[in-house]
Design an enzyme around this catalytic site. Structure first.
Site, short mmCIF file in Angstrom:
data_model
loop_
_atom_site.label_atom_id
_atom_site.label_comp_id
_atom_site.label_asym_id
_atom_site.label_seq_id
_atom_site.Cartn_x
_atom_site.Cartn_y
_atom_site.Cartn_z
N ARG A 63 -3.48 -4.07 -0.24
CA ARG A 63 -2.53 -5.07 -0.74
C ARG A 63 -2.76 -6.43 -0.10
O ARG A 63 -2.41 -7.47 -0.69
CB ARG A 63 -1.10 -4.57 -0.51
CG ARG A 63 -0.72 -3.47 -1.49
CD ARG A 63 0.55 -2.77 -1.10
NE ARG A 63 0.30 -1.64 -0.23
CZ ARG A 63 1.16 -1.16 0.65
NH1 ARG A 63 2.33 -1.74 0.79
NH2 ARG A 63 0.86 -0.12 1.38
N GLU A 100 2.67 4.04 9.85
CA GLU A 100 3.98 4.68 9.67
C GLU A 100 3.79 6.07 9.07
O GLU A 100 4.54 6.98 9.35
CB GLU A 100 4.85 3.81 8.75
CG GLU A 100 6.30 4.23 8.72
CD GLU A 100 7.13 3.42 7.72
OE1 GLU A 100 6.58 2.56 7.03
OE2 GLU A 100 8.33 3.71 7.63
O1 LIG Z 1 2.14 -2.16 10.46
P1 LIG Z 1 1.51 -0.86 10.08
O2 LIG Z 1 2.34 0.33 10.49
O3 LIG Z 1 0.11 -0.74 10.55
O4 LIG Z 1 1.50 -0.76 8.49
C1 LIG Z 1 1.23 -1.83 7.62
C2 LIG Z 1 0.09 -1.53 6.72
O5 LIG Z 1 0.38 -0.37 5.91
C3 LIG Z 1 0.11 -0.68 4.55
O6 LIG Z 1 -1.20 -0.44 4.21
P2 LIG Z 1 -1.83 0.98 3.90
O7 LIG Z 1 -2.65 1.40 5.08
O8 LIG Z 1 -0.75 1.91 3.43
O9 LIG Z 1 -2.88 0.64 2.78
P3 LIG Z 1 -2.83 0.16 1.24
O10 LIG Z 1 -2.56 -1.33 1.25
O11 LIG Z 1 -4.21 0.48 0.79
O12 LIG Z 1 -1.75 0.93 0.53
C4 LIG Z 1 0.40 -2.17 4.46
O13 LIG Z 1 -0.22 -2.75 3.33
C5 LIG Z 1 -0.15 -2.68 5.77
O14 LIG Z 1 -1.55 -2.96 5.68
N1 LIG Z 2 7.46 1.46 4.29
C1 LIG Z 2 6.34 0.86 3.88
N2 LIG Z 2 6.27 0.34 2.64
C2 LIG Z 2 5.15 -0.30 2.22
N3 LIG Z 2 4.07 -0.45 2.98
C3 LIG Z 2 4.10 0.06 4.21
N4 LIG Z 2 3.17 0.08 5.19
C4 LIG Z 2 3.70 0.73 6.24
N5 LIG Z 2 4.94 1.13 5.99
C5 LIG Z 2 5.22 0.72 4.72
#
Ligand SMILES: O=P(O)(O)OC[C@H]1O[C@H](OP(=O)(O)OP(=O)(O)O)[C@H](O)[C@@H]1O
Ligand SMILES: Nc1ncnc2[nH]cnc12
Length: 175
Positions: A63, A100
Protein backbone atom coordinates in the site's frame (compact mmCIF):
# COMPACT_ATOMS: atom_id res chain seq x y z
CA UNK A 1 -5.45 19.56 8.38
CA UNK A 2 -8.86 21.15 7.78
CA UNK A 3 -11.77 19.53 9.62
CA UNK A 4 -13.49 18.92 6.30
CA UNK A 5 -10.46 16.99 5.00
CA UNK A 6 -10.22 14.97 8.21
CA UNK A 7 -13.89 14.02 7.96
CA UNK A 8 -13.50 13.14 4.30
CA UNK A 9 -10.53 10.84 4.95
CA UNK A 10 -12.10 9.21 8.01
CA UNK A 11 -15.29 8.54 6.08
CA UNK A 12 -13.31 6.69 3.39
CA UNK A 13 -11.47 4.25 5.69
CA UNK A 14 -13.40 1.03 6.28
CA UNK A 15 -13.02 -1.10 9.41
CA UNK A 16 -12.97 -4.82 8.66
CA UNK A 17 -13.15 -6.81 11.91
CA UNK A 18 -11.22 -10.07 12.29
CA UNK A 19 -9.15 -9.72 9.12
CA UNK A 20 -6.65 -11.13 8.27
CA UNK A 21 -7.02 -12.96 11.59
CA UNK A 22 -9.35 -12.91 14.63
CA UNK A 23 -8.85 -9.88 16.87
CA UNK A 24 -7.40 -7.56 14.20
CA UNK A 25 -9.55 -4.68 12.94
CA UNK A 26 -8.17 -4.09 9.45
CA UNK A 27 -8.16 -0.51 8.15
CA UNK A 28 -9.19 -0.83 4.51
CA UNK A 29 -8.17 2.20 2.41
CA UNK A 30 -9.66 1.02 -0.90
CA UNK A 31 -12.71 3.34 -0.53
CA UNK A 32 -10.31 6.28 -0.03
CA UNK A 33 -8.27 5.35 -3.12
CA UNK A 34 -11.50 5.04 -5.12
CA UNK A 35 -12.53 8.62 -4.28
CA UNK A 36 -10.60 11.16 -6.39
CA UNK A 37 -10.93 13.98 -3.86
CA UNK A 38 -9.81 11.84 -0.93
CA UNK A 39 -6.91 10.32 -2.88
CA UNK A 40 -5.69 13.72 -4.03
CA UNK A 41 -6.01 15.18 -0.53
CA UNK A 42 -3.90 12.40 0.98
CA UNK A 43 -1.24 12.76 -1.70
CA UNK A 44 -1.00 16.52 -1.21
CA UNK A 45 -0.84 16.30 2.58
CA UNK A 46 1.83 13.59 2.54
CA UNK A 47 3.90 15.59 0.05
CA UNK A 48 3.65 18.55 2.43
CA UNK A 49 5.35 16.51 5.15
CA UNK A 50 8.39 16.11 2.94
CA UNK A 51 8.78 19.76 2.11
CA UNK A 52 10.97 20.95 -0.72
CA UNK A 53 14.22 19.13 -0.09
CA UNK A 54 13.34 15.51 -0.73
CA UNK A 55 15.50 13.64 -3.25
CA UNK A 56 13.81 10.26 -2.94
CA UNK A 57 10.47 8.95 -1.69
CA UNK A 58 10.52 5.40 -0.37
CA UNK A 59 7.28 3.43 -0.59
CA UNK A 60 6.74 0.19 1.33
CA UNK A 61 5.02 -2.73 -0.42
CA UNK A 62 2.21 -2.84 -1.14
CA UNK A 63 0.00 0.00 0.00
CA UNK A 64 2.99 2.30 0.42
CA UNK A 65 3.55 2.05 -3.34
CA UNK A 66 0.09 3.42 -4.06
CA UNK A 67 0.61 6.48 -1.87
CA UNK A 68 4.36 6.93 -2.23
CA UNK A 69 4.60 7.09 -6.01
CA UNK A 70 2.22 10.05 -6.46
CA UNK A 71 3.92 11.82 -3.55
CA UNK A 72 7.29 11.42 -5.31
CA UNK A 73 5.81 12.74 -8.53
CA UNK A 74 4.37 15.73 -6.75
CA UNK A 75 7.68 16.53 -5.02
CA UNK A 76 9.74 16.09 -8.18
CA UNK A 77 11.61 13.32 -6.36
CA UNK A 78 12.61 9.81 -7.39
CA UNK A 79 10.85 6.73 -6.04
CA UNK A 80 12.42 3.66 -4.41
CA UNK A 81 10.32 0.54 -3.68
CA UNK A 82 10.92 -1.43 -0.50
CA UNK A 83 9.65 -4.91 -1.30
CA UNK A 84 8.77 -8.10 0.49
CA UNK A 85 11.49 -10.76 0.34
CA UNK A 86 12.23 -12.38 -3.01
CA UNK A 87 10.67 -9.77 -5.30
CA UNK A 88 13.59 -7.54 -6.26
CA UNK A 89 15.76 -8.79 -9.12
CA UNK A 90 19.20 -7.45 -8.21
CA UNK A 91 21.41 -7.44 -5.07
CA UNK A 92 19.55 -6.44 -1.93
CA UNK A 93 19.90 -5.37 1.68
CA UNK A 94 17.40 -7.12 3.97
CA UNK A 95 15.64 -6.53 7.31
CA UNK A 96 13.13 -8.69 9.24
CA UNK A 97 10.49 -7.60 11.77
CA UNK A 98 7.22 -8.51 13.53
CA UNK A 99 3.83 -7.30 12.29
CA UNK A 100 0.48 -6.88 14.08
CA UNK A 101 -0.39 -10.12 12.24
CA UNK A 102 2.76 -12.16 11.70
CA UNK A 103 6.30 -11.60 10.54
CA UNK A 104 7.88 -10.16 7.41
CA UNK A 105 11.18 -9.54 5.67
CA UNK A 106 11.72 -6.51 3.43
CA UNK A 107 14.44 -5.71 0.94
CA UNK A 108 15.83 -2.80 -1.03
CA UNK A 109 18.31 -2.73 -3.89
CA UNK A 110 21.83 -2.09 -2.66
CA UNK A 111 22.35 0.76 -5.12
CA UNK A 112 19.01 2.46 -4.48
CA UNK A 113 20.48 5.45 -2.65
CA UNK A 114 23.49 7.74 -2.89
CA UNK A 115 25.05 8.66 0.48
CA UNK A 116 23.64 11.94 1.77
CA UNK A 117 20.43 11.79 -0.23
CA UNK A 118 17.35 13.07 1.59
CA UNK A 119 14.66 10.45 1.89
CA UNK A 120 10.97 10.63 2.81
CA UNK A 121 9.39 7.29 3.78
CA UNK A 122 5.68 6.88 2.96
CA UNK A 123 3.22 4.19 4.05
CA UNK A 124 -0.48 3.89 4.72
CA UNK A 125 -0.50 2.57 8.30
CA UNK A 126 1.85 2.88 11.27
CA UNK A 127 0.81 0.03 13.56
CA UNK A 128 3.44 -1.65 15.78
CA UNK A 129 6.17 0.31 13.98
CA UNK A 130 8.20 -2.71 12.89
CA UNK A 131 7.86 -2.00 9.18
CA UNK A 132 8.93 1.62 9.41
CA UNK A 133 11.74 0.79 11.87
CA UNK A 134 13.17 -1.77 9.44
CA UNK A 135 12.81 0.68 6.56
CA UNK A 136 14.59 3.50 8.40
CA UNK A 137 17.43 1.10 9.21
CA UNK A 138 17.73 -0.03 5.58
CA UNK A 139 17.82 3.57 4.30
CA UNK A 140 20.35 4.72 6.89
CA UNK A 141 22.41 1.60 6.36
CA UNK A 142 22.90 2.72 2.77
CA UNK A 143 24.22 6.12 3.88
CA UNK A 144 21.13 8.17 2.98
CA UNK A 145 19.36 10.55 5.41
CA UNK A 146 15.76 10.03 6.52
CA UNK A 147 14.14 13.49 6.62
CA UNK A 148 10.85 12.06 7.83
CA UNK A 149 8.17 9.42 7.73
CA UNK A 150 4.69 10.27 6.48
CA UNK A 151 1.79 7.90 7.04
CA UNK A 152 -1.89 8.24 6.33
CA UNK A 153 -2.86 6.81 9.70
CA UNK A 154 -1.29 5.80 12.98
CA UNK A 155 -2.91 3.16 15.19
CA UNK A 156 -1.95 4.90 18.42
CA UNK A 157 -2.90 2.03 20.72
CA UNK A 158 -0.14 -0.13 19.16
CA UNK A 159 2.56 2.37 20.25
CA UNK A 160 4.58 2.21 17.04
CA UNK A 161 6.28 5.51 17.88
CA UNK A 162 8.07 3.85 20.77
CA UNK A 163 10.32 2.18 18.18
CA UNK A 164 10.87 5.43 16.26
CA UNK A 165 12.17 7.97 18.76
CA UNK A 166 15.09 8.88 16.47
CA UNK A 167 13.02 9.86 13.43
CA UNK A 168 10.38 12.49 12.61
CA UNK A 169 7.05 10.72 12.13
CA UNK A 170 3.95 12.54 10.91
CA UNK A 171 0.54 10.88 10.70
CA UNK A 172 -2.38 12.55 8.93
CA UNK A 173 -4.82 10.70 11.21
CA UNK A 174 -4.36 9.08 14.62
CA UNK A 175 -6.88 6.34 15.34
O1 LIG B 1 3.63 -0.88 11.91
P1 LIG B 1 3.58 -2.32 11.52
O2 LIG B 1 3.04 -3.19 12.63
O3 LIG B 1 4.88 -2.83 11.01
O4 LIG B 1 2.50 -2.48 10.36
C1 LIG B 1 2.31 -1.59 9.31
C2 LIG B 1 2.46 -2.26 7.98
O5 LIG B 1 1.49 -3.31 7.84
C3 LIG B 1 0.82 -3.16 6.59
O6 LIG B 1 1.49 -3.79 5.57
P2 LIG B 1 1.46 -5.35 5.28
O7 LIG B 1 2.76 -5.94 5.73
O8 LIG B 1 0.20 -5.93 5.83
O9 LIG B 1 1.52 -5.39 3.70
P3 LIG B 1 0.54 -4.98 2.49
O10 LIG B 1 0.64 -3.49 2.32
O11 LIG B 1 1.17 -5.72 1.36
O12 LIG B 1 -0.85 -5.43 2.82
C4 LIG B 1 0.85 -1.66 6.37
O13 LIG B 1 0.64 -1.34 5.00
C5 LIG B 1 2.21 -1.27 6.87
O14 LIG B 1 3.22 -1.43 5.85
N1 LIG C 1 -5.01 -3.02 11.55
C1 LIG C 1 -4.37 -2.80 10.40
N2 LIG C 1 -5.06 -2.38 9.32
C2 LIG C 1 -4.41 -2.13 8.15
N3 LIG C 1 -3.10 -2.27 7.99
C3 LIG C 1 -2.40 -2.69 9.03
N4 LIG C 1 -1.08 -2.94 9.19
C4 LIG C 1 -0.87 -3.35 10.44
N5 LIG C 1 -2.01 -3.38 11.13
C5 LIG C 1 -2.98 -2.97 10.28
Amino acid sequence: MADSDRHLLLSRIRDVPDWPEPGVVFKDITPLLRDPAAFRTVTELLAGIGGEQVDVVVGIEARGFILGAPVAHRLGAGFVPIRKQGKLPWETSTASYQLEYGEATIEVHRDAFTPGERVLIVDDVLATGGTVRATVDLVRGSGADVVGVGVLMELGFLNGRDKLADVRVEALLTL
